[in-house]
Design a protein around this motif. Structure first.
Motif, mmCIF file in Angstrom:
data_model
loop_
_atom_site.group_PDB
_atom_site.id
_atom_site.type_symbol
_atom_site.label_atom_id
_atom_site.label_comp_id
_atom_site.label_asym_id
_atom_site.label_seq_id
_atom_site.Cartn_x
_atom_site.Cartn_y
_atom_site.Cartn_z
ATOM 1 N N TYR A 173 58.725 -66.723 13.216
ATOM 2 C CA TYR A 173 58.532 -67.224 14.573
ATOM 3 C C TYR A 173 57.256 -66.673 15.194
ATOM 4 C CZ TYR A 173 59.558 -68.393 19.442
ATOM 5 O OH TYR A 173 59.484 -68.887 20.713
ATOM 6 N N ILE A 174 56.943 -65.402 14.931
ATOM 7 C CA ILE A 174 55.775 -64.770 15.538
ATOM 8 C C ILE A 174 54.480 -65.235 14.882
ATOM 9 C CG2 ILE A 174 54.615 -62.550 15.916
ATOM 10 C CD1 ILE A 174 57.394 -61.276 16.104
ATOM 11 N N LEU A 175 54.474 -65.269 13.542
ATOM 12 C CA LEU A 175 53.254 -65.618 12.819
ATOM 13 C C LEU A 175 53.081 -67.127 12.710
ATOM 14 C CD1 LEU A 175 53.545 -62.982 9.948
ATOM 15 C CD2 LEU A 175 52.260 -62.793 12.079
ATOM 16 N N ARG A 176 51.863 -67.529 12.434
ATOM 17 C CA ARG A 176 51.562 -68.953 12.301
ATOM 18 C C ARG A 176 52.222 -69.503 11.033
ATOM 19 N NH1 ARG A 176 47.509 -71.701 9.610
ATOM 20 N NH2 ARG A 176 46.930 -73.725 10.503
ATOM 21 N N PRO A 177 52.984 -70.603 11.131
ATOM 22 C CA PRO A 177 53.662 -71.144 9.941
ATOM 23 C C PRO A 177 52.666 -71.538 8.850
ATOM 24 C CG PRO A 177 54.518 -72.135 11.955
ATOM 25 C CD PRO A 177 53.302 -71.360 12.352
ATOM 26 N N SER A 178 52.838 -70.962 7.683
ATOM 27 C CA SER A 178 51.980 -71.263 6.533
ATOM 28 C C SER A 178 52.634 -70.680 5.293
ATOM 29 C CB SER A 178 50.572 -70.693 6.715
ATOM 30 O OG SER A 178 50.610 -69.282 6.741
ATOM 31 N N ILE A 179 52.061 -70.984 4.138
ATOM 32 C CA ILE A 179 52.590 -70.456 2.888
ATOM 33 C C ILE A 179 52.439 -68.940 2.849
ATOM 34 C CG2 ILE A 179 52.272 -70.429 0.380
ATOM 35 C CD1 ILE A 179 51.490 -73.347 0.520
ATOM 36 N N SER A 180 51.279 -68.430 3.267
ATOM 37 C CA SER A 180 51.057 -66.980 3.260
ATOM 38 C C SER A 180 52.016 -66.266 4.208
ATOM 39 C CB SER A 180 49.609 -66.671 3.642
ATOM 40 O OG SER A 180 49.300 -67.202 4.917
ATOM 41 N N THR A 181 52.292 -66.879 5.370
ATOM 42 C CA THR A 181 53.250 -66.276 6.306
ATOM 43 C C THR A 181 54.632 -66.186 5.684
ATOM 44 O OG1 THR A 181 52.042 -67.051 8.247
ATOM 45 C CG2 THR A 181 54.373 -66.568 8.541
ATOM 46 N N LEU A 182 55.047 -67.247 5.001
ATOM 47 C CA LEU A 182 56.371 -67.262 4.378
ATOM 48 C C LEU A 182 56.466 -66.207 3.282
ATOM 49 C CD1 LEU A 182 58.880 -68.964 4.903
ATOM 50 C CD2 LEU A 182 58.195 -70.446 3.019
ATOM 51 N N ILE A 183 55.430 -66.097 2.472
ATOM 52 C CA ILE A 183 55.429 -65.094 1.405
ATOM 53 C C ILE A 183 55.485 -63.693 2.002
ATOM 54 C CG2 ILE A 183 54.052 -64.100 -0.460
ATOM 55 C CD1 ILE A 183 53.011 -66.907 -1.047
ATOM 56 N N PHE A 184 54.691 -63.441 3.038
ATOM 57 C CA PHE A 184 54.676 -62.128 3.681
ATOM 58 C C PHE A 184 56.033 -61.796 4.284
ATOM 59 C CE2 PHE A 184 54.080 -59.635 7.603
ATOM 60 C CZ PHE A 184 53.548 -58.475 7.055
ATOM 61 N N ALA A 185 56.638 -62.765 4.955
ATOM 62 C CA ALA A 185 57.932 -62.523 5.606
ATOM 63 C C ALA A 185 59.011 -62.183 4.585
ATOM 64 C CB ALA A 185 58.337 -63.748 6.428
ATOM 65 N N ILE A 186 59.035 -62.900 3.467
ATOM 66 C CA ILE A 186 60.055 -62.639 2.443
ATOM 67 C C ILE A 186 59.792 -61.308 1.749
ATOM 68 C CG2 ILE A 186 61.113 -63.503 0.321
ATOM 69 C CD1 ILE A 186 60.421 -66.325 1.240
ATOM 70 N N CYS A 187 58.512 -61.001 1.474
ATOM 71 C CA CYS A 187 58.182 -59.754 0.783
ATOM 72 C C CYS A 187 58.480 -58.523 1.627
ATOM 73 C CB CYS A 187 56.710 -59.747 0.379
ATOM 74 S SG CYS A 187 56.301 -60.867 -0.971
ATOM 75 N N MET A 188 58.515 -58.682 2.941
ATOM 76 C CA MET A 188 58.776 -57.544 3.817
ATOM 77 C C MET A 188 60.140 -56.903 3.546
ATOM 78 S SD MET A 188 56.439 -56.545 5.935
ATOM 79 C CE MET A 188 57.378 -55.759 7.237
ATOM 80 N N THR A 189 61.083 -57.679 3.073
ATOM 81 C CA THR A 189 62.429 -57.146 2.845
ATOM 82 C C THR A 189 62.887 -57.236 1.394
ATOM 83 O OG1 THR A 189 63.388 -59.304 3.404
ATOM 84 C CG2 THR A 189 63.160 -57.714 5.186
ATOM 85 N N SER A 190 62.288 -58.124 0.602
ATOM 86 C CA SER A 190 62.810 -58.360 -0.740
ATOM 87 C C SER A 190 62.624 -57.166 -1.666
ATOM 88 C CB SER A 190 62.144 -59.602 -1.341
ATOM 89 O OG SER A 190 60.746 -59.406 -1.467
ATOM 90 N N TRP A 191 61.576 -56.334 -1.440
ATOM 91 C CA TRP A 191 61.321 -55.208 -2.332
ATOM 92 C C TRP A 191 62.357 -54.097 -2.196
ATOM 93 C CZ3 TRP A 191 60.698 -50.345 -0.315
ATOM 94 C CH2 TRP A 191 60.421 -50.257 1.052
ATOM 95 N N VAL A 192 63.094 -54.075 -1.089
ATOM 96 C CA VAL A 192 64.020 -52.978 -0.831
ATOM 97 C C VAL A 192 65.115 -52.926 -1.895
ATOM 98 C CG1 VAL A 192 65.698 -52.057 0.812
ATOM 99 C CG2 VAL A 192 63.549 -53.016 1.643
ATOM 100 N N GLY A 193 65.682 -54.067 -2.229
ATOM 101 C CA GLY A 193 66.733 -54.099 -3.234
ATOM 102 C C GLY A 193 66.229 -53.666 -4.593
ATOM 103 N N MET A 194 65.028 -54.109 -4.977
ATOM 104 C CA MET A 194 64.440 -53.706 -6.252
ATOM 105 C C MET A 194 64.196 -52.201 -6.285
ATOM 106 S SD MET A 194 63.018 -54.473 -9.265
ATOM 107 C CE MET A 194 62.329 -56.124 -9.397
ATOM 108 N N ALA A 195 63.645 -51.652 -5.202
ATOM 109 C CA ALA A 195 63.354 -50.215 -5.157
ATOM 110 C C ALA A 195 64.635 -49.393 -5.289
ATOM 111 C CB ALA A 195 62.620 -49.873 -3.864
ATOM 112 N N ARG A 196 65.666 -49.798 -4.580
ATOM 113 C CA ARG A 196 66.940 -49.078 -4.644
ATOM 114 C C ARG A 196 67.523 -49.128 -6.059
ATOM 115 N NH1 ARG A 196 70.186 -45.424 -1.733
ATOM 116 N NH2 ARG A 196 72.324 -45.663 -2.476
ATOM 117 N N PHE A 197 67.432 -50.277 -6.682
ATOM 118 C CA PHE A 197 67.971 -50.439 -8.028
ATOM 119 C C PHE A 197 67.201 -49.576 -9.029
ATOM 120 C CE2 PHE A 197 68.193 -52.681 -12.100
ATOM 121 C CZ PHE A 197 69.561 -52.782 -12.265
#
Length: 320
Positions: A173-197
């Motif tokens: 919602y805050i960032l301008r809708p784009s492919i890079s925004t979507l990738i950044f938004a998903i990467c902000m949280t997706s690495w947490v599960g991998m790191a914990r594992f």
């Protein structure tokens, strides 16, 4: 007494022994093994016929999505097509000219589906790579370097206690809708599960004898992590990466569903499914939902099965 145990005055009877000629080639062969970890992994993977077929299918889909715009008689996914009178060819059923029909404003669904598949696969692969790089790096340090455990744990608790959906929605919602925004938004949280594992797996094996010996010999920390620890986790890492790709595509579909995904002029599987959802109650127009849903299902199911099959194949215990 048997001749075999007969002794002379000088000791053992020399006639019982025959000296062997030294053969350098034979000596080399006795200590040689043609075992290759990756070749053995590939051989075990190919024994799973379902996974092998899906791998070929995914290879064909990926290659086709790349070359599709350059094939003859392909239409532009963002162009609105009209008839001779200038009337938009809206909601045309699949026919010889429009193989998957057209949407509500006269755009070709065939080209839009493959363009959307290309976009969604790019997002999924980019997120998978980012998740692997950040998750493995942070997880390895988190699990092996004891002095960082408390600090990284606090960061993990903060991020993990924020619902992923809310964070995705806020960033989109805050960032301008784009492919890079979507990738950044998903990467902000997706690495947490991998790191914990990765952290949990490294804690299990970090104090084994060969790691203690490496530390006693002064082996640098980065070398112990790269040479002693991560090779044991190849199978589970590949599984997590393979599952991250359909997961990222699912997030893209979800954000588009609630209106915070990619712009409408950017074809993606999320946009196409969202458009088809709006008209799914009309039987004559359900093809606009069925075709992208089939492609999305094939991609996500294939990556899930391939990830599990490769994880099993990469486990050395399954090698002969």
């Amino acid at each position: 007494m048997s001749k075999k145990f007969d002794k002379t005055a000088d000791g053992i009877n020399d006639s019982l022994f025959e000296f062997a000629e030294y053969d350098a080639d034979a000596a080399e062969r006795t200590g040689y093994s043609n075992y290759s970890y990756w070749r053995s992994t590939w051989q075990v993977f190919l024994k799973n016929r379902t996974a092998a077929i899906l791998l070929i299918l995914m290879f064909v889909i990926v290659v086709f999505t790349v070359i599709q715009p350059y094939l003859p008689n392909q239409k532009v996914p963002t162009e609105i097509y009209t008839n001779a009178s200038g009337v938009q060819l809206r909601n045309q059923a699949p026919n010889g000219e429009f193989w998957f029909g057209t949407n509500s404003i006269g755009q070709d669904l065939w080209s839009r589906i493959w363009s959307g598949t290309r976009t969604s696969l790019f997002i999924g692969v980019a997120v998978g790579v980012c998740e692997a790089i950040i998750g493995i790096f942070v997880g390895a340090l988190w699990g092996y370097v004891r002095s960082l455990d408390k600090f990284i744990t606090q960061i993990y608790n903060v991020i993990d206690n924020i619902p992923t959906t809310i964070l995705l929605v806020l960033l989109a919602y805050i960032l301008r809708p784009s492919i890079s925004t979507l990738i950044f938004a998903i990467c902000m949280t997706s690495w947490v599960g991998m790191a914990r594992f990765i952290r949990n797996q490294i804690i299990i094996i970090r104090d084994r004898e060969y790691n203690l010996a490496s530390r006693c010999l002064g082996t640098p920390t980065y070398r112990i992590i790269l040479k002693n620890l991560l090779p044991y986790l190849v199978s589970v890492i590949m599984l997590r990466i393979a599952l991250a790709i359909p997961g990222a595509i699912g997030y893209e579909v979800f954000l588009t569903y609630i209106g915070l995904g990619l712009p409408l002029d950017t074809p993606s599987l999320g946009n196409l499914i969202n458009e088809g959802r709006l008209i799914m109650m009309s039987p004559s127009l359900r093809y606009q939902l069925i075709f992208p849903a089939i492609v999305l299902s094939i991609v996500t199911i294939s990556f899930y099965i391939l990830g599990n099959a490769f994880a099993d194949a990469a486990d050395p215990r399954n090698h002969v």
